[in-house]
Design a protein around this motif. Structure first.
Motif, PDB file in Angstrom:
ATOM      1  N   THR A   1       0.829  -1.205   0.000  1.00  0.00           N
ATOM      2  CA  THR A   1       0.000   0.000   0.000  1.00  0.00           C
ATOM      3  C   THR A   1       0.860   1.251   0.000  1.00  0.00           C
ATOM      4  N   GLU A   2       1.937   1.225   0.776  1.00  0.00           N
ATOM      5  CA  GLU A   2       2.851   2.369   0.792  1.00  0.00           C
ATOM      6  C   GLU A   2       3.489   2.573  -0.574  1.00  0.00           C
ATOM      7  N   LEU A   3       3.787   1.485  -1.270  1.00  0.00           N
ATOM      8  CA  LEU A   3       4.457   1.578  -2.569  1.00  0.00           C
ATOM      9  C   LEU A   3       3.517   2.097  -3.655  1.00  0.00           C
ATOM     10  N   TYR A   4       2.273   1.618  -3.653  1.00  0.00           N
ATOM     11  CA  TYR A   4       1.363   1.920  -4.759  1.00  0.00           C
ATOM     12  C   TYR A   4       0.255   2.906  -4.420  1.00  0.00           C
ATOM     13  N   GLY A   5       0.176   3.339  -3.159  1.00  0.00           N
ATOM     14  CA  GLY A   5      -0.773   4.392  -2.820  1.00  0.00           C
ATOM     15  C   GLY A   5      -2.018   3.939  -2.099  1.00  0.00           C
ATOM     16  N   ASP A   6      -2.521   2.755  -2.398  1.00  0.00           N
ATOM     17  CA  ASP A   6      -3.665   2.214  -1.671  1.00  0.00           C
ATOM     18  C   ASP A   6      -3.686   0.701  -1.830  1.00  0.00           C
ATOM     19  N   VAL A   7      -4.502   0.041  -1.025  1.00  0.00           N
ATOM     20  CA  VAL A   7      -4.473  -1.409  -0.966  1.00  0.00           C
ATOM     21  C   VAL A   7      -4.962  -2.052  -2.268  1.00  0.00           C
ATOM     22  N   THR A   8      -5.890  -1.391  -2.972  1.00  0.00           N
ATOM     23  CA  THR A   8      -6.394  -1.963  -4.221  1.00  0.00           C
ATOM     24  C   THR A   8      -5.312  -1.984  -5.293  1.00  0.00           C
ATOM     25  N   ALA A   9      -4.621  -0.863  -5.458  1.00  0.00           N
ATOM     26  CA  ALA A   9      -3.541  -0.808  -6.450  1.00  0.00           C
ATOM     27  C   ALA A   9      -2.436  -1.797  -6.096  1.00  0.00           C
ATOM     28  N   GLY A  10      -2.099  -1.907  -4.813  1.00  0.00           N
ATOM     29  CA  GLY A  10      -1.069  -2.840  -4.392  1.00  0.00           C
ATOM     30  C   GLY A  10      -1.441  -4.277  -4.684  1.00  0.00           C
ATOM     31  N   THR A  11      -2.698  -4.625  -4.431  1.00  0.00           N
ATOM     32  CA  THR A  11      -3.171  -5.984  -4.692  1.00  0.00           C
ATOM     33  C   THR A  11      -3.144  -6.297  -6.182  1.00  0.00           C
ATOM     34  N   ILE A  12      -3.569  -5.347  -6.996  1.00  0.00           N
ATOM     35  CA  ILE A  12      -3.576  -5.547  -8.449  1.00  0.00           C
ATOM     36  C   ILE A  12      -2.160  -5.734  -8.976  1.00  0.00           C
ATOM     37  N   MET A  13      -1.235  -4.876  -8.551  1.00  0.00           N
ATOM     38  CA  MET A  13       0.144  -4.986  -9.023  1.00  0.00           C
ATOM     39  C   MET A  13       0.774  -6.307  -8.598  1.00  0.00           C
ATOM     40  N   ALA A  14       0.537  -6.715  -7.355  1.00  0.00           N
ATOM     41  CA  ALA A  14       1.108  -7.975  -6.868  1.00  0.00           C
ATOM     42  C   ALA A  14       0.558  -9.159  -7.650  1.00  0.00           C
ATOM     43  N   ALA A  15      -0.743  -9.124  -7.957  1.00  0.00           N
ATOM     44  CA  ALA A  15      -1.368 -10.229  -8.678  1.00  0.00           C
ATOM     45  C   ALA A  15      -0.868 -10.303 -10.118  1.00  0.00           C
ATOM     46  N   ILE A  16      -0.701  -9.155 -10.764  1.00  0.00           N
ATOM     47  CA  ILE A  16      -0.193  -9.145 -12.142  1.00  0.00           C
ATOM     48  C   ILE A  16       1.229  -9.694 -12.171  1.00  0.00           C
TER      49      ILE A  16
ATOM     50  N   SER B   1      -9.394 -10.159 -12.709  1.00  0.00           N
ATOM     51  CA  SER B   1     -10.583  -9.915 -11.892  1.00  0.00           C
ATOM     52  C   SER B   1     -10.968 -11.151 -11.094  1.00  0.00           C
ATOM     53  N   ARG B   2     -10.918 -12.319 -11.767  1.00  0.00           N
ATOM     54  CA  ARG B   2     -11.259 -13.571 -11.073  1.00  0.00           C
ATOM     55  C   ARG B   2     -10.210 -13.926 -10.021  1.00  0.00           C
ATOM     56  N   ALA B   3      -8.947 -13.653 -10.324  1.00  0.00           N
ATOM     57  CA  ALA B   3      -7.860 -14.065  -9.439  1.00  0.00           C
ATOM     58  C   ALA B   3      -7.902 -13.364  -8.095  1.00  0.00           C
ATOM     59  N   ILE B   4      -8.317 -12.093  -8.084  1.00  0.00           N
ATOM     60  CA  ILE B   4      -8.287 -11.347  -6.826  1.00  0.00           C
ATOM     61  C   ILE B   4      -9.668 -10.883  -6.388  1.00  0.00           C
ATOM     62  N   ASP B   5     -10.703 -11.382  -7.075  1.00  0.00           N
ATOM     63  CA  ASP B   5     -12.076 -11.135  -6.646  1.00  0.00           C
ATOM     64  C   ASP B   5     -12.393  -9.638  -6.526  1.00  0.00           C
ATOM     65  N   LEU B   6     -12.055  -8.909  -7.569  1.00  0.00           N
ATOM     66  CA  LEU B   6     -12.456  -7.505  -7.662  1.00  0.00           C
ATOM     67  C   LEU B   6     -13.316  -7.342  -8.907  1.00  0.00           C
ATOM     68  N   PRO B   7     -14.302  -6.451  -8.869  1.00  0.00           N
ATOM     69  CA  PRO B   7     -15.174  -6.263 -10.034  1.00  0.00           C
ATOM     70  C   PRO B   7     -14.375  -5.900 -11.287  1.00  0.00           C
ATOM     71  N   PHE B   8     -14.833  -6.390 -12.424  1.00  0.00           N
ATOM     72  CA  PHE B   8     -14.110  -6.150 -13.671  1.00  0.00           C
ATOM     73  C   PHE B   8     -13.951  -4.662 -13.943  1.00  0.00           C
ATOM     74  N   GLU B   9     -14.990  -3.880 -13.695  1.00  0.00           N
ATOM     75  CA  GLU B   9     -14.901  -2.447 -13.964  1.00  0.00           C
ATOM     76  C   GLU B   9     -13.853  -1.779 -13.081  1.00  0.00           C
ATOM     77  N   THR B  10     -13.747  -2.248 -11.842  1.00  0.00           N
ATOM     78  CA  THR B  10     -12.692  -1.722 -10.960  1.00  0.00           C
ATOM     79  C   THR B  10     -11.319  -2.059 -11.522  1.00  0.00           C
ATOM     80  N   ILE B  11     -11.162  -3.311 -11.961  1.00  0.00           N
ATOM     81  CA  ILE B  11      -9.896  -3.740 -12.562  1.00  0.00           C
ATOM     82  C   ILE B  11      -9.581  -2.917 -13.798  1.00  0.00           C
ATOM     83  N   ARG B  12     -10.538  -2.760 -14.674  1.00  0.00           N
ATOM     84  CA  ARG B  12     -10.325  -2.022 -15.926  1.00  0.00           C
ATOM     85  C   ARG B  12      -9.881  -0.593 -15.639  1.00  0.00           C
TER      86      ARG B  12
END
Length: 314
Positions: A183-198, A237-248
């Motif tokens: 979260t500190e690296l990417y600004g918030d927990v959602t961005a951090g989770t997305i980057m880690a998953a990618i 989206s499926r891998a981290i259970d976030l809505p597709f629109e949020t991911i996009r």
């Protein structure tokens, strides 16, 4: 604990295994909190933070104190502490926590939020703890086979003999600390989770190939772009259970920032980004947190009567 030089030689090896461990734990966590991921993060901060002030063994009786003891020993966690930990807006935390209260997973009191007593009656936490303990031991085995000494020490000390609830407390504390670091690296927990998953998806073939894993283990030698496999937005989206629109929407912002790139029908984090000082420092910090967890495993397994909590919320 390894020196800084020896840690550099295994930083990426550890980071890859840690990513797979945390992603697997996140997927299993849907059994705890079927709501979307932000609600899951809030729930885990409350669960972990509520019992973080307790030792792992009772100083008088020597009884193990596992995550399940949050039912009787836990104390409330306030919304401000949750928002600070995950760098989420206070209003977002309150909204997600309210959803969890309505779902019967949390209760709200004057001092903050607590896990609802009825939650502990379902048995789902015990099943999650058992599955997480197996995954932790599997991860330690893979790291030990790759020559990672802290994992070997934790196994030899008898980590497998620890109660699953105690292992779950430690992996939950580590998970929250790793999320805070991202979260500190990417600004918030959602961005951090997305980057880690990618990143994890891009290099999964390296993670599961012992020879490639050893070849690309040091912090200054990430797997080249040619070995990275893009992940589609729907798969992400499926891998981290976030809505597709949020991911996009969030992926588009990360592309604009130069953090990820499009390749074919998917996206990937390029080597140039991962070799930046801030990303290397992030991997170092997560590796250090992981080593601290393994040292706690070893200390507890060696039958020391009491060990102070390593991490506390806030």
């Amino acid at each position: 604990m390894p020196t800084s030089q020896s840690r550099k030689l295994s930083t990426r090896l550890v980071a890859r295994q840690v990513s797979e461990l945390l992603l697997g734990r996140s997927r299993r966590g849907l059994a705890l909190v079927p709501q979307e991921r932000l609600a899951g993060f809030v729930f885990e901060v409350v669960l972990g933070g509520s019992i973080a002030h307790h030792p792992y063994r009772d100083p008088v009786s020597g009884r193990w104190i596992g995550v399940e003891d949050a039912e009787t020993l836990g104390r409330p966690v306030n919304a401000t502490a949750i928002a600070h930990s995950m760098r989420l807006p206070h209003t977002t935390v309150r909204r997600r926590a309210a959803e969890l209260v309505e779902a019967g997973l949390l209760v709200r009191g004057p001092a903050g939020f607590s896990v609802a007593p009825s939650f502990f009656e379902t048995g789902v936490l015990a099943r999650l703890a058992a599955d997480d303990a197996k995954d932790v031991l599997r991860t330690l085995g893979m790291l030990a086979d790759a020559g990672y000494a802290p994992a070997t020490r934790a196994i030899d000390a008898g980590t497998a003999s620890l109660p699953p609830g105690v292992i779950e407390r430690l992996i939950l504390a580590f998970s929250l600390r790793a999320l805070e670091t991202l979260t500190e690296l990417y600004g918030d927990v959602t961005a951090g989770t997305i980057m880690a998953a990618i990143t994890a998806a891009n290099i999964r073939r390296v993670t599961h190939d012992p020879q490639l894993a050893k070849l690309y283990s040091s912090e200054d030698m990430p797997p080249p772009d040619a070995l990275r496999v893009p992940i589609s937005l729907r798969a992400l989206s499926r891998a981290i259970d976030l809505p597709f629109e949020t991911i996009r929407r969030r992926v588009h912002a990360l592309i604009e920032q130069g953090m990820i790139v499009r390749k074919g029908n998917g996206v990937m984090v390029p080597v140039a980004v991962l070799l930046s000082d801030r990303h290397i420092d992030n991997n170092r910090r997560i590796a250090l947190h992981f080593e601290q967890m393994l040292q706690a495993f070893a200390n507890l397994s060696s039958a020391r009567p009491v060990i102070d909590p390593i991490w506390q919320l806030g």
